[in-house]
Enzyme design. Structure first.
Site, short mmCIF file in Angstrom:
data_model
loop_
_atom_site.label_atom_id
_atom_site.label_comp_id
_atom_site.label_asym_id
_atom_site.label_seq_id
_atom_site.Cartn_x
_atom_site.Cartn_y
_atom_site.Cartn_z
N ARG A 144 -1.37 38.38 19.20
CA ARG A 144 -2.78 38.70 19.01
C ARG A 144 -3.43 37.66 18.11
O ARG A 144 -2.82 37.15 17.17
CB ARG A 144 -2.94 40.10 18.39
CG ARG A 144 -2.72 41.25 19.36
CD ARG A 144 -3.85 41.34 20.35
NE ARG A 144 -3.74 42.45 21.27
CZ ARG A 144 -3.19 42.38 22.48
NH1 ARG A 144 -2.67 41.24 22.90
NH2 ARG A 144 -3.17 43.43 23.27
N HIS A 185 -5.35 33.06 26.66
CA HIS A 185 -4.84 34.43 26.65
C HIS A 185 -4.30 34.83 28.02
O HIS A 185 -4.70 35.84 28.61
CB HIS A 185 -5.94 35.41 26.21
CG HIS A 185 -5.38 36.68 25.64
ND1 HIS A 185 -6.02 37.41 24.67
CD2 HIS A 185 -4.23 37.37 25.90
CE1 HIS A 185 -5.31 38.49 24.36
NE2 HIS A 185 -4.21 38.48 25.10
#
Length: 316
Positions: free
Chosen positions: A231, A279
């Site tokens: 993250r 991502h």
């Protein structure tokens, strides 16, 4: 039969709805813009929920999260209390994450940054990288994703270390646990791989202080490497820029960022020792996502327990 509501930011909701309708005959699948009674919704399949995502959903049986990480969901101000949250965790997603980790570990162990710079300078220097077993890879987070990455890395012979919140025993891995053993874990690590869940305790954990504690000179006499596929909230990007600039880190592979998309004026873009991906390390596929959550719903309707239920207190 149950009613499933789809609330998917950044995804083609209509396509997912068609998949669920085919996999769940007799069930009703609705989208945010459809005409439906919120009190009739049994399950919500969700990603990046809006503020009003849960309004009126007073009879939910479960919240189904498209992502393996649920930190954004747990921060939602109107998340229904007491409703179980099921996170997405299947073989396809796990394999994709291990693919990403393995590719980047190999790239850094084989000194791609140095050879890229030689190529740009048209410089022919026959430096032979150290073998995999001379390189120490430390994995932060030893859940399903971390343990699968370990399984893949073992094949190549890397010296493996792992750090987790609570003690774990994994064959062929030197394991460390808790704050008391964190510095010892860092001190023997050449390539640091972050696969931790994002919690208040791990927010900002990838910072200049821990970079400075990684092993020096372990990869052909150069500095250590960071790989973050968990993250963006784990990392302090200003610290990464500083560390990459002054040699505290030799290189970094980043798939996640504090704010996404990464701003065009971020200094990370210009660093030739920073490898950026948008991502995509373990992107959830529609095919496997529909199959996984359709089975979750059908099994739950048949009285079976929900899998991969999030511990809200722990945050994962």
């Amino acid at each position: 039969m149950a009613t499933l509501l789809l609330h998917l930011a950044d995804f083609d909701e209509a396509s997912w709805a068609r998949g669920f309708s085919a996999a769940l005959p007799g069930h009703r699948v609705v989208l945010r813009g459809d005409d439906y009674d919120p009190a009739a919704i049994d399950y919500i399949f969700i990603w990046k929920p809006k503020v009003n995502a849960f309004d009126g959903l007073v009879n939910l049986k479960a919240v189904l999260s498209l992502g393996a990480g649920v930190d954004a969901l747990l921060r939602h101000p109107r998340l229904p209390e007491g409703v179980p949250i099921v996170r997405f965790m299947d073989a396809d997603l796990t394999q994709r994450m291990s693919d990403y980790v393995l590719a980047n570990v190999l790239m850094h162990q084989r000194l791609f940054t140095r050879f890229k710079r030689d190529q740009q300078a048209r410089r022919w220097v026959q430096l032979y990288p150290a073998a995999a077993w001379e390189c120490s890879v430390g994995i932060m987070g030893l859940g399903q994703l971390g343990q699968d990455a370990v399984r893949h890395l073992k094949v190549f012979g890397y010296k493996l270390r792992g750090w987790s919140r609570t003690p774990k025993s994994i064959e062929g891995v030197e394991t460390f646990a808790g704050e008391a053993q964190f510095d010892a874990f860092l001190g023997g690590t050449d390539i640091l791989v972050n696969l931790l869940p994002l919690t208040p305790q791990t927010q900002g954990i990838l910072n200049y202080d821990i970079f400075s504690k990684l092993r020096r000179g372990g990869i052909d006499g150069e500095g250590p490497v960071l790989i973050n596929a968990a993250r963006g909230g784990h990392q302090k990007e200003a610290d990464i820029v500083r560390a990459l600039g002054d040699g505290t880190l030799k290189a970094a592979s980043l798939d996640v960022f504090e704010v996404e998309p990464l701003a065009k004026d971020s200094p990370l873009w210009a660093l030739d020792n920073c490898y950026i991906t948008p991502h995509i390390a373990a992107a959830s596929s529609e095919k496997t996502g529909v199959a996984y959550f359709s089975k979750v719903i059908l099994d739950h309707e048949a009285g079976k327990p929900l899998p991969n239920v999030v511990d809200v207190k722990r945050g994962y």
